[in-house]
Scaffold this motif. Structure first.
Motif, PDB file in Angstrom:
ATOM      1  N   GLU A  91      -6.095  -8.861 -12.500  1.00  0.00           N
ATOM      2  CA  GLU A  91      -4.858  -8.319 -12.945  1.00  0.00           C
ATOM      3  C   GLU A  91      -5.259  -6.768 -13.627  1.00  0.00           C
ATOM      4  O   GLU A  91      -4.559  -5.956 -13.488  1.00  0.00           O
ATOM      5  N   ILE A  92      -6.536  -6.430 -14.175  1.00  0.00           N
ATOM      6  CA  ILE A  92      -6.663  -5.293 -14.682  1.00  0.00           C
ATOM      7  C   ILE A  92      -7.172  -4.505 -13.670  1.00  0.00           C
ATOM      8  O   ILE A  92      -6.913  -3.438 -13.551  1.00  0.00           O
ATOM      9  N   ARG A  93      -8.050  -5.085 -12.602  1.00  0.00           N
ATOM     10  CA  ARG A  93      -8.358  -4.283 -11.448  1.00  0.00           C
ATOM     11  C   ARG A  93      -7.448  -3.500 -10.564  1.00  0.00           C
ATOM     12  O   ARG A  93      -7.501  -2.277 -10.092  1.00  0.00           O
ATOM     13  N   THR A  94      -6.396  -4.457 -10.422  1.00  0.00           N
ATOM     14  CA  THR A  94      -5.246  -4.140  -9.539  1.00  0.00           C
ATOM     15  C   THR A  94      -4.532  -2.899 -10.038  1.00  0.00           C
ATOM     16  O   THR A  94      -3.879  -1.894  -9.468  1.00  0.00           O
ATOM     17  N   GLN A  95      -4.550  -2.696 -11.476  1.00  0.00           N
ATOM     18  CA  GLN A  95      -3.923  -1.637 -12.333  1.00  0.00           C
ATOM     19  C   GLN A  95      -4.785  -0.301 -12.261  1.00  0.00           C
ATOM     20  O   GLN A  95      -4.473   0.673 -11.793  1.00  0.00           O
ATOM     21  N   LEU A  96      -6.309  -0.683 -12.384  1.00  0.00           N
ATOM     22  CA  LEU A  96      -7.077   0.549 -12.684  1.00  0.00           C
ATOM     23  C   LEU A  96      -7.891   1.026 -11.488  1.00  0.00           C
ATOM     24  O   LEU A  96      -8.166   2.195 -11.424  1.00  0.00           O
ATOM     25  N   GLU A  97      -8.040   0.123 -10.384  1.00  0.00           N
ATOM     26  CA  GLU A  97      -8.716   0.691  -9.209  1.00  0.00           C
ATOM     27  C   GLU A  97      -7.915   1.663  -8.581  1.00  0.00           C
ATOM     28  O   GLU A  97      -8.372   2.549  -8.063  1.00  0.00           O
ATOM     29  N   PRO A  98      -6.614   1.324  -8.271  1.00  0.00           N
ATOM     30  CA  PRO A  98      -5.833   2.264  -7.589  1.00  0.00           C
ATOM     31  C   PRO A  98      -5.723   3.628  -8.460  1.00  0.00           C
ATOM     32  O   PRO A  98      -5.456   4.668  -7.817  1.00  0.00           O
ATOM     33  N   LEU A  99      -5.434   3.650  -9.778  1.00  0.00           N
ATOM     34  CA  LEU A  99      -5.802   4.798 -10.539  1.00  0.00           C
ATOM     35  C   LEU A  99      -6.831   5.631 -10.587  1.00  0.00           C
ATOM     36  O   LEU A  99      -6.763   6.838 -10.053  1.00  0.00           O
ATOM     37  N   ALA A 204      -4.805   4.890  -3.246  1.00  0.00           N
ATOM     38  CA  ALA A 204      -4.338   4.078  -4.100  1.00  0.00           C
ATOM     39  C   ALA A 204      -3.740   2.859  -3.690  1.00  0.00           C
ATOM     40  O   ALA A 204      -4.124   1.521  -4.187  1.00  0.00           O
ATOM     41  N   GLU A 205      -3.280   2.748  -2.299  1.00  0.00           N
ATOM     42  CA  GLU A 205      -2.589   1.548  -1.582  1.00  0.00           C
ATOM     43  C   GLU A 205      -3.830   0.749  -1.101  1.00  0.00           C
ATOM     44  O   GLU A 205      -3.874  -0.513  -1.392  1.00  0.00           O
ATOM     45  N   LEU A 206      -4.835   1.511  -0.680  1.00  0.00           N
ATOM     46  CA  LEU A 206      -6.025   0.691  -0.087  1.00  0.00           C
ATOM     47  C   LEU A 206      -6.910   0.238  -1.239  1.00  0.00           C
ATOM     48  O   LEU A 206      -7.346  -0.960  -1.012  1.00  0.00           O
ATOM     49  N   ALA A 207      -6.997   0.824  -2.307  1.00  0.00           N
ATOM     50  CA  ALA A 207      -7.575   0.272  -3.441  1.00  0.00           C
ATOM     51  C   ALA A 207      -7.110  -0.880  -3.949  1.00  0.00           C
ATOM     52  O   ALA A 207      -7.422  -2.033  -4.290  1.00  0.00           O
ATOM     53  N   ARG A 208      -5.719  -1.052  -4.085  1.00  0.00           N
ATOM     54  CA  ARG A 208      -4.985  -2.035  -4.370  1.00  0.00           C
ATOM     55  C   ARG A 208      -5.021  -3.163  -3.514  1.00  0.00           C
ATOM     56  O   ARG A 208      -5.413  -4.393  -3.728  1.00  0.00           O
ATOM     57  N   ASN A 209      -4.815  -2.841  -2.294  1.00  0.00           N
ATOM     58  CA  ASN A 209      -5.127  -3.906  -1.206  1.00  0.00           C
ATOM     59  C   ASN A 209      -6.527  -4.444  -1.134  1.00  0.00           C
ATOM     60  O   ASN A 209      -6.741  -5.892  -1.080  1.00  0.00           O
ATOM     61  N   HIS A 210      -7.496  -3.685  -1.606  1.00  0.00           N
ATOM     62  CA  HIS A 210      -8.939  -4.158  -1.581  1.00  0.00           C
ATOM     63  C   HIS A 210      -8.984  -5.452  -2.615  1.00  0.00           C
ATOM     64  O   HIS A 210      -9.641  -6.266  -2.448  1.00  0.00           O
ATOM     65  N   VAL A 211      -8.552  -4.879  -3.905  1.00  0.00           N
ATOM     66  CA  VAL A 211      -8.967  -5.899  -4.896  1.00  0.00           C
ATOM     67  C   VAL A 211      -7.949  -7.083  -4.970  1.00  0.00           C
ATOM     68  O   VAL A 211      -8.281  -8.331  -4.930  1.00  0.00           O
ATOM     69  N   SER A 212      -6.383  -7.014  -4.145  1.00  0.00           N
ATOM     70  CA  SER A 212      -5.923  -8.192  -3.877  1.00  0.00           C
ATOM     71  C   SER A 212      -6.647  -9.252  -2.862  1.00  0.00           C
ATOM     72  O   SER A 212      -6.589 -10.301  -2.815  1.00  0.00           O
TER      73      SER A 212
END
Length: 225
Positions: A91-99, A204-212
């Protein structure tokens, strides 16, 4: 002269504490020290070849990182890894990794971009089938920490390193059960290229997809066991 001697002594002490911190942290991340294990600081100091003071200082830092926990009169233990931790951490990484990724795409210097290009070359030449667990996890950390550094926000970097370390512990628990480890490692290339190209939205999109994708793969491995 006395002040200079004290300064050198303090620097040596800090260096030993840093070495102890990094070595103990790696043992915790790679599960060489297993979740729930009691940590004997005397034995650890002897094993690392340092004094008890640097080890105790390292353990204080590791407690802030939530990798160990201390109880009065009971001792210091490696923190346990619970399935619920995965959801909280993701939950935290999905917000901060794309940032971090989008910020890195916006502000990365040419020097930082050249370092990320070197990481791309390392990823492209990496053979997951021949690599050890330690080598795989070190490469993964190199990718993520390279992006955090390129984002140019030390506070964001500190937080993300802490949560990436916690995610690494979970990953270590299921690494031998992940069916498509090569894809997970090599998908970093597109993310790194988006950062280098300055494409904030794609980074940002790729970072979010990677964490998910990481969370999904770990959940599948955990519940398939």
């Amino acid at each position: 002269m006395a002040l200079e001697v004290l300064a050198v002594a303090d620097e040596a002490k800090r260096s030993l504490a840093d070495v102890a911190y990094e070595r103990i942290r790696d043992r915790l991340l790679m599960l060489d020290i297993k979740p729930g294990d009691l940590i004997n600081d005397d034995a650890l100091a002897k094993d690392l070849g340092v004094g008890r003071t640097p080890v105790r200082e390292a353990l204080k830092r590791l407690e802030l990182d939530r990798l160990v926990v201390s109880y009065p009169r009971r001792g210091t233990f490696a923190t346990r890894v619970e399935v619920t931790d995965l959801a909280f951490i993701s939950e935290i990484r999905t917000q901060l990794e794309p940032l971090a990724a989008s910020r890195a795409a916006r502000v990365a210097t040419e020097s930082m971009k050249e370092q990320l290009r070197a990481v791309i070359r390392a990823v492209e030449s990496f053979d997951t089938s021949a690599a050890s667990v330690v080598e795989t996890l070190r490469l993964d950390a190199r990718v993520h920490q390279g992006i955090y550094a390129a984002a140019g926000n030390p506070h964001l970097e500190d937080v993300l390193i802490r949560y990436d370390n916690l995610a690494t512990r979970i990953w270590c628990m299921v690494l031998d059960r992940l069916p498509d480890l090569s894809r997970h490692v090599h998908e970093h290339v597109d993310l790194l290229r988006a950062v280098i190209d300055g494409d904030e939205a794609r980074a940002a999109e790729l970072a979010r997809n990677h964490v998910s994708g990481f969370e999904h793969a770990v959940r599948e491995a955990l519940f398939a066991a």
